[in-house]
Design a protein around this motif. Structure first.
Motif, short mmCIF file in Angstrom:
data_model
loop_
_atom_site.label_atom_id
_atom_site.label_comp_id
_atom_site.label_asym_id
_atom_site.label_seq_id
_atom_site.Cartn_x
_atom_site.Cartn_y
_atom_site.Cartn_z
N GLY A 1 0.83 -1.19 0.00
CA GLY A 1 0.00 0.00 0.00
C GLY A 1 0.86 1.24 0.00
O GLY A 1 2.09 1.18 -0.12
N ARG B 1 -3.53 -1.44 0.16
CA ARG B 1 -3.60 -1.40 -1.30
C ARG B 1 -5.03 -1.44 -1.82
O ARG B 1 -5.34 -0.83 -2.85
CB ARG B 1 -2.78 -2.55 -1.90
N SER B 2 -5.93 -2.14 -1.11
CA SER B 2 -7.30 -2.28 -1.59
C SER B 2 -8.02 -0.95 -1.70
O SER B 2 -8.91 -0.78 -2.54
CB SER B 2 -8.10 -3.22 -0.67
N ARG B 3 -7.63 0.03 -0.86
CA ARG B 3 -8.30 1.33 -0.90
C ARG B 3 -7.95 2.09 -2.17
O ARG B 3 -8.64 3.05 -2.54
CB ARG B 3 -7.94 2.15 0.34
N ASP C 1 -8.67 -1.11 -5.79
CA ASP C 1 -10.05 -1.53 -6.08
C ASP C 1 -10.95 -0.38 -6.51
O ASP C 1 -12.11 -0.60 -6.84
CB ASP C 1 -10.65 -2.21 -4.84
N ARG D 1 -2.68 -2.09 -11.88
CA ARG D 1 -3.46 -3.33 -11.91
C ARG D 1 -3.08 -4.23 -13.07
O ARG D 1 -2.96 -5.44 -12.91
CB ARG D 1 -4.96 -3.00 -11.99
N ARG E 1 -9.02 -10.06 6.70
CA ARG E 1 -10.21 -9.37 6.21
C ARG E 1 -10.21 -7.88 6.49
O ARG E 1 -10.86 -7.11 5.78
CB ARG E 1 -11.46 -10.00 6.82
#
Length: 464
Positions: free
Chosen positions: A76, A122-124, A127, A137, A200
């Motif tokens: 991230g 990283r998901s923030r 995605d 990506r 999670r």
């Protein structure tokens, strides 16, 4: 240096205008931790002078802005900064942190304007629909640099600006209790053990329990340096940085928040969010193996509260007093250590005074207490039969350190007294010093702010 990549949409313009009219070119720079030891680099307080580039070398310019990105599942955003010049061919300025020889490369000079205490997961970023067509990506291992477009930079800039905010998905407040089964249902992590990284949610759930930890050689406690010393996991053999221990050590890089709980089973109490001390994040200690086995090396994590961790009024104060070892030699002083009590003769005097005061309180029928993780790190406290609480800071005194010790001690005890208001029928503050101060004004000063200043021979004034 390690290879950083700049990522953007192929259709992006070379630069874009901000709302204030300024024109910028923005990049993301990414690092593979298997190539470069960024954790050690940051721990050692190193400056980041440059980074390697492969493409668009003729387009990189002073004033370009960038964000730093760690690759991999736990990666991230970790920092932001700006370029200070154009690339040149050279060797790495930080060769010792590479895990393999980087050789000669093109490096662009830069300045990191801000390192984050913890990375943005990283998901923030990845995605978000604005990154759907980005090479972050589609080509995560493409040569650097790659540009960011205006929409992508807007997302990153806003995310970085709010990186210090509390996680909106976290709903527990310090002092609240929850069934451990329910806690893991909500936030993930294993229901067993003392260190539980979650896959999670961006959290590492940590449990301290004085009732059961000692049988495994785990002695978690506040230390004289103002940090909470938490023992790593591993009940047999020497502890190493794997699994939960690695998750705690690397939390600032992976973006995981350290969530500390008191208790280990059934109902647990949330203490608050902690971070590792940036100066001395951990040290080696010794403890017996589970079941009374031989002494082995254990990891002591040095943790400090992240912001305020004020507890609810119903949270009990303290646990049974733990006498401190008066024969322990102090470790080498850390840079910036403000408290003279942490060195040589003063540490021994401090511990002797503390144990003697605790013994005097116990002899008078008081319930003598040491702090738990949910308490401020007072030296000793006691509770009388009417549930009135006295909290005490102990200080050694010499002619050379008297003024500094009294200033430090007075500030500490006022802080502890303020934090404990409401968690006892009545809370009294005592500053217990080695001898009568040579300057009597300290007695009146302490009295004016509600603190009792006393020393050996004046026990009657603090136990009455």
């Amino acid at each position: 240096m390690c290879q950083w990549h700049v990522v953007a949409s192929d259709a992006a313009e070379k630069s874009f205008r901000l709302p204030d009219g300024d024109t910028v070119t923005a990049w993301i720079l990414t690092c593979n931790l298997d190539t470069f030891d960024l954790e050690a680099f940051r721990r050692d307080g190193q400056e980041l002078p440059s980074w390697s580039v492969h493409r668009y070398r003729d387009e990189l310019a002073a004033g370009d802005t960038f964000a730093l990105w760690i690759t991999g599942a736990d990666g991230g955003l970790v920092a932001r900064g700006h370029l200070t010049g154009t690339p040149s061919l050279s060797t790495s300025a930080n060769e010792e942190y590479w895990k393999k020889d980087p050789g000669t490369r093109w490096y662009v000079p830069l300045i990191v304007d801000e390192w984050l205490e913890r990375s943005v997961p990283r998901s923030r970023i990845i995605d978000d629909p604005r990154f759907a067509d980005s090479s972050l990506r589609k080509q995560p291992f493409a040569g650097n640099p790659h540009r960011l477009d205006a929409a992508q930079w807007d997302l990153i800039a806003n995310t970085l600006d709010h990186a210090r905010d509390e996680d909106p998905t976290w709903h527990l407040k310090p002092g609240e209790t929850i069934r451990r089964v329910k806690l893991h249902e909500r936030y993930g992590g294993s229901g067993q053990g003392g260190i539980c990284p979650s896959k999670r949610t961006p959290n590492v759930l940590i449990f301290t329990d004085s009732r059961s930890g000692h049988q495994h050689g785990y002695y978690d406690e506040w230390s004289e340096d103002g940090t909470f010393h938490y023992t790593g996991e591993g009940q047999k053999g020497e502890q190493v940085f794997t699994k939960g221990n690695k998750a705690i050590r690397d939390h600032s890089i992976t973006g995981k928040r350290l969530r500390l709980f008191e208790g280990s089973r059934d109902t647990v109490r949330y203490v608050g969010e902690f971070v590792l001390d940036p100066v001395a994040p951990h040290s080696d200690g010794q403890a017996v193996e589970t079941g009374g086995g031989p002494l082995r090396k254990v990891i002591r994590f040095h943790m400090v509260p992240a912001g305020t961790t004020s507890q609810a009024p119903e949270v009990p104060v303290g646990t049974g007093y733990r006498p401190v070892d008066e024969n322990v030699q102090p470790a080498a002083a850390q840079p910036g250590t403000p408290d003279p009590d942490l060195t040589g003769r003063n540490l021994k005097a401090h511990r002797r005074l503390q144990n003697e005061l605790a013994a005097s309180a116990r002899a008078r029928g008081m319930e003598v207490l040491s702090p738990m993780a949910s308490d401020p790190d007072f030296d000793v406290a006691w509770r009388d039969s009417s549930n009135n609480l006295t909290v005490c800071e102990v200080k050694s005194l010499t002619l050379s350190n008297e003024a500094r010790q009294l200033r430090t001690g007075l500030g500490q005890i006022l802080d502890y007294h303020d934090q404990l208001q409401g968690r006892g029928k009545g809370v009294r503050a005592v500053l217990w010093v080695e001898r009568e101060p040579s300057d009597p004004r300290w007695i009146n000063l302490c009295h004016r702010v509600g603190v009792t200043l006393a020393w050996p021979g004046q026990e009657a004034t603090i136990f009455s």
